[in-house]
Write an enzyme that holds these catalytic residues in place. Structure first.
Site, PDB file in Angstrom:
ATOM      1  N   GLU A  54       0.832  -1.211   0.000  1.00 18.26           N
ATOM      2  CA  GLU A  54       0.000   0.000   0.000  1.00 18.26           C
ATOM      3  C   GLU A  54       0.864   1.257   0.000  1.00 18.26           C
ATOM      4  O   GLU A  54       0.531   2.243  -0.644  1.00 18.26           O
ATOM      5  CB  GLU A  54      -0.964  -0.001   1.196  1.00 18.26           C
ATOM      6  CG  GLU A  54      -2.134  -0.955   1.022  1.00 18.26           C
ATOM      7  CD  GLU A  54      -2.998  -0.650  -0.200  1.00 18.26           C
ATOM      8  OE1 GLU A  54      -3.077   0.510  -0.623  1.00 18.26           O
ATOM      9  OE2 GLU A  54      -3.575  -1.604  -0.757  1.00 18.26           O
ATOM     10  N   LEU A  97      10.892   4.908  -7.471  1.00 24.82           N
ATOM     11  CA  LEU A  97       9.470   4.837  -7.109  1.00 24.82           C
ATOM     12  C   LEU A  97       8.887   6.216  -6.829  1.00 24.82           C
ATOM     13  O   LEU A  97       7.682   6.379  -6.740  1.00 24.82           O
ATOM     14  CB  LEU A  97       9.272   3.962  -5.858  1.00 24.82           C
ATOM     15  CG  LEU A  97       8.951   2.487  -6.078  1.00 24.82           C
ATOM     16  CD1 LEU A  97       8.802   1.769  -4.750  1.00 24.82           C
ATOM     17  CD2 LEU A  97       7.683   2.299  -6.892  1.00 24.82           C
ATOM     18  N   TYR A  99       8.526  10.095  -4.737  1.00 23.77           N
ATOM     19  CA  TYR A  99       8.014  10.478  -3.414  1.00 23.77           C
ATOM     20  C   TYR A  99       8.867   9.870  -2.293  1.00 23.77           C
ATOM     21  O   TYR A  99       8.442   8.985  -1.576  1.00 23.77           O
ATOM     22  CB  TYR A  99       6.557  10.059  -3.261  1.00 23.77           C
ATOM     23  CG  TYR A  99       5.660  10.748  -4.239  1.00 23.77           C
ATOM     24  CD1 TYR A  99       5.076  11.967  -3.936  1.00 23.77           C
ATOM     25  CD2 TYR A  99       5.426  10.189  -5.488  1.00 23.77           C
ATOM     26  CE1 TYR A  99       4.259  12.615  -4.850  1.00 23.77           C
ATOM     27  CE2 TYR A  99       4.619  10.835  -6.416  1.00 23.77           C
ATOM     28  CZ  TYR A  99       4.045  12.037  -6.085  1.00 23.77           C
ATOM     29  OH  TYR A  99       3.253  12.668  -6.989  1.00 23.77           O
ATOM     30  N   TYR A 137      -6.373   7.005   3.792  1.00 33.32           N
ATOM     31  CA  TYR A 137      -6.614   5.946   2.812  1.00 33.32           C
ATOM     32  C   TYR A 137      -5.847   4.667   3.175  1.00 33.32           C
ATOM     33  O   TYR A 137      -6.398   3.568   3.212  1.00 33.32           O
ATOM     34  CB  TYR A 137      -6.215   6.403   1.395  1.00 33.32           C
ATOM     35  CG  TYR A 137      -6.188   5.224   0.464  1.00 33.32           C
ATOM     36  CD1 TYR A 137      -7.369   4.693  -0.017  1.00 33.32           C
ATOM     37  CD2 TYR A 137      -4.990   4.580   0.145  1.00 33.32           C
ATOM     38  CE1 TYR A 137      -7.381   3.561  -0.810  1.00 33.32           C
ATOM     39  CE2 TYR A 137      -4.983   3.448  -0.637  1.00 33.32           C
ATOM     40  CZ  TYR A 137      -6.183   2.945  -1.115  1.00 33.32           C
ATOM     41  OH  TYR A 137      -6.177   1.810  -1.876  1.00 33.32           O
ATOM     42  N   ASP A 155     -10.015   4.918  -3.243  1.00 37.87           N
ATOM     43  CA  ASP A 155      -8.912   5.502  -4.018  1.00 37.87           C
ATOM     44  C   ASP A 155      -9.480   6.054  -5.328  1.00 37.87           C
ATOM     45  O   ASP A 155     -10.701   6.101  -5.509  1.00 37.87           O
ATOM     46  CB  ASP A 155      -7.805   4.456  -4.266  1.00 37.87           C
ATOM     47  CG  ASP A 155      -8.270   3.323  -5.164  1.00 37.87           C
ATOM     48  OD1 ASP A 155      -9.462   3.307  -5.554  1.00 37.87           O
ATOM     49  OD2 ASP A 155      -7.451   2.448  -5.484  1.00 37.87           O
ATOM     50  N   CYS A 223     -25.927   0.599 -12.806  1.00 39.88           N
ATOM     51  CA  CYS A 223     -25.084   1.754 -13.123  1.00 39.88           C
ATOM     52  C   CYS A 223     -25.851   2.822 -13.910  1.00 39.88           C
ATOM     53  O   CYS A 223     -26.264   2.602 -15.058  1.00 39.88           O
ATOM     54  CB  CYS A 223     -23.864   1.286 -13.927  1.00 39.88           C
ATOM     55  SG  CYS A 223     -22.776   2.663 -14.334  1.00 39.88           S
TER      56      CYS A 223
HETATM   57 FE1  SF4 Z   1     -18.130   1.420 -14.795  1.00 42.35          FE
HETATM   58 FE2  SF4 Z   1     -19.511   0.596 -16.926  1.00 42.35          FE
HETATM   59 FE3  SF4 Z   1     -19.528  -0.810 -14.666  1.00 42.35          FE
HETATM   60 FE4  SF4 Z   1     -20.783   1.503 -14.798  1.00 42.35          FE
HETATM   61  S1  SF4 Z   1     -21.270  -0.349 -15.961  1.00 42.35           S
HETATM   62  S2  SF4 Z   1     -19.497   0.803 -13.130  1.00 42.35           S
HETATM   63  S3  SF4 Z   1     -19.419   2.663 -16.135  1.00 42.35           S
HETATM   64  S4  SF4 Z   1     -17.772  -0.447 -16.013  1.00 42.35           S
END
Ligand code: SF4
Length: 367
Positions: A54, A97, A99, A137, A155, A223
């Protein structure tokens, strides 16, 4: 399929299930990762390896990190081994690497865990955050992956997935609280570690910045960006101000036997403690010295072009000069012979300067 009340959007728990099923089949095989089937059998990842990966992955890609991770864990297999290492050796192994404050904090953190915590990393986000070099994070990622704690790990990859999933119109960074809330809603009680890694993998391999592979995505059914056909519109970002430019000159002096003159940067500030060829100051004034007038000693300095390197807060443009010289190394400098040069703690910007001055020289990294 069950849906959230009154909408066609599946409930978060259903999306999580679908994501974890996808992860079980398609997870990336990474040197620091324990596969989900092995986790299910009761094994946990080594916190040292999770922590190391990480820290290395902060601002760096998986592809770039793998060989460094293998080199570090071969040489220093445990946190106690790393604590016993010489700081200069760690800096040299880290060179490239970027940083470099991370490499110094890595060593400080290893010392603290080895000597004050009996070689054991804290298991909570709060405990982890109290260690050098571990921020919000990283503490969440280690708590989730190494200790299966229900931490919200966000992230850049996760930001992209979540802003697309919810078609968030608020630009980053203002959208961060909403993103965290949305991730928290999806967090499974039993597999938070696998969930965090599944989100990372989805962002890295399917929900990519350009041309996301929505046809293969386990979250597609929920989505909103996909539904609108506007995947690449998200995440919205606030326009960034342009980075200021600094200028200067770098002087690569070469002895007849091929040795290159180096010095160590101050122990505080940018690239602290790293090696460099002599340079002028790096100044924001466009009339700052970027010619051979700034040379560290008289010689037949020949121009070898210019290099550019982008740091977090500014862009650096260095004119590069080369000269053959056979002098005693000035105080605080040393001649690095051709066999040693690759293994010096030279940051990327200095490797670029040496490569510009000595294009025939291959600067490999010692592993
Ligand atoms: Fe990403 Fe497409 Fe999945 Fe939506 S459907 S989370 S845009 S890969």
């Amino acid at each position: 399929m069950a849906t959230a009340t009154g909408t066609n959007t599946p409930a978060p728990a259903i999306l999580t299930c679908s994501l974890l099923e996808w992860y079980d089949r398609h997870h990336r095989s990474l040197p620091w990762r324990v596969p989900p089937a092995v986790i299910a059998a009761g094994e946990r990842p080594d916190p040292y390896r999770v922590w190391l990966s990480e820290i290395m992955l902060q601002q760096t890609t998986v592809g770039a990190v793998k060989s460094y991770f293998d080199a570090f864990t071969s040489r220093w297999p445990t946190v106690v081994d790393l604590a016993a290492a010489d700081l200069d050796d760690v800096m040299k192994a880290w060179a490239g690497l970027g940083y470099y404050s991370r490499a110094r904090n890595l060593k400080k953190c290893a010392d603290l865990v080895a000597h004050e915590l009996d070689g054991r990393f804290p298991q909570t986000e709060e405990g982890l955050r109290s260690l050098p070099g571990i921020g919000d994070y990283t503490s969440a990622a280690i708590a989730a992956i190494a200790f299966n704690r229900p931490a919200v790990v966000v992230d850049g990859n996760v930001e992209r997935v979540m802003t697309r999933l919810h078609a968030m119109e608020t630009p980053l960074p203002a959208a961060k609280p909403a993103i965290r809330a949305a991730v928290r809603e999806m967090l499974p009680e039993d597999r938070p570690g696998d969930f965090a890694q599944a989100m990372m993998d989805l962002g890295a391999t399917i929900c990519t910045p350009k041309n996301p592979a929505c046809g293969l995505c386990p979250l597609q059914v929920g989505c909103l960006a996909f539904r609108e056909g506007k995947q690449e519109r998200y995440p919205l970002k606030q326009a960034k101000p342009e980075k200021p430019v600094r200028v200067g000159a770098a002087f690569v002096a070469e002895r007849p036997d091929g040795a290159v003159l180096l010095r160590k940067r101050p122990m505080k500030g940018l690239l602290a403690g790293m090696a460099e060829v002599p340079t002028t100051d790096w100044t924001a004034r466009q009339d700052g010295i970027s010619s051979r007038d700034g040379a560290p000693f008289p010689a037949d300095w020949k121009p070898r072009g210019a290099i550019t390197h982008v740091f977090t807060h500014f862009e650096l443009r260095l004119s590069v000069f080369h000269a053959l010289a056979d002098i005693e190394a000035p105080e605080g400098h040393w001649w690095s012979d051709p066999a040693s040069l690759s293994g010096e703690a030279l940051p990327t910007v200095m490797r670029k300067a040496v490569a510009a001055a000595l294009p025939h020289r291959r600067l490999t990294r010692r592993r």
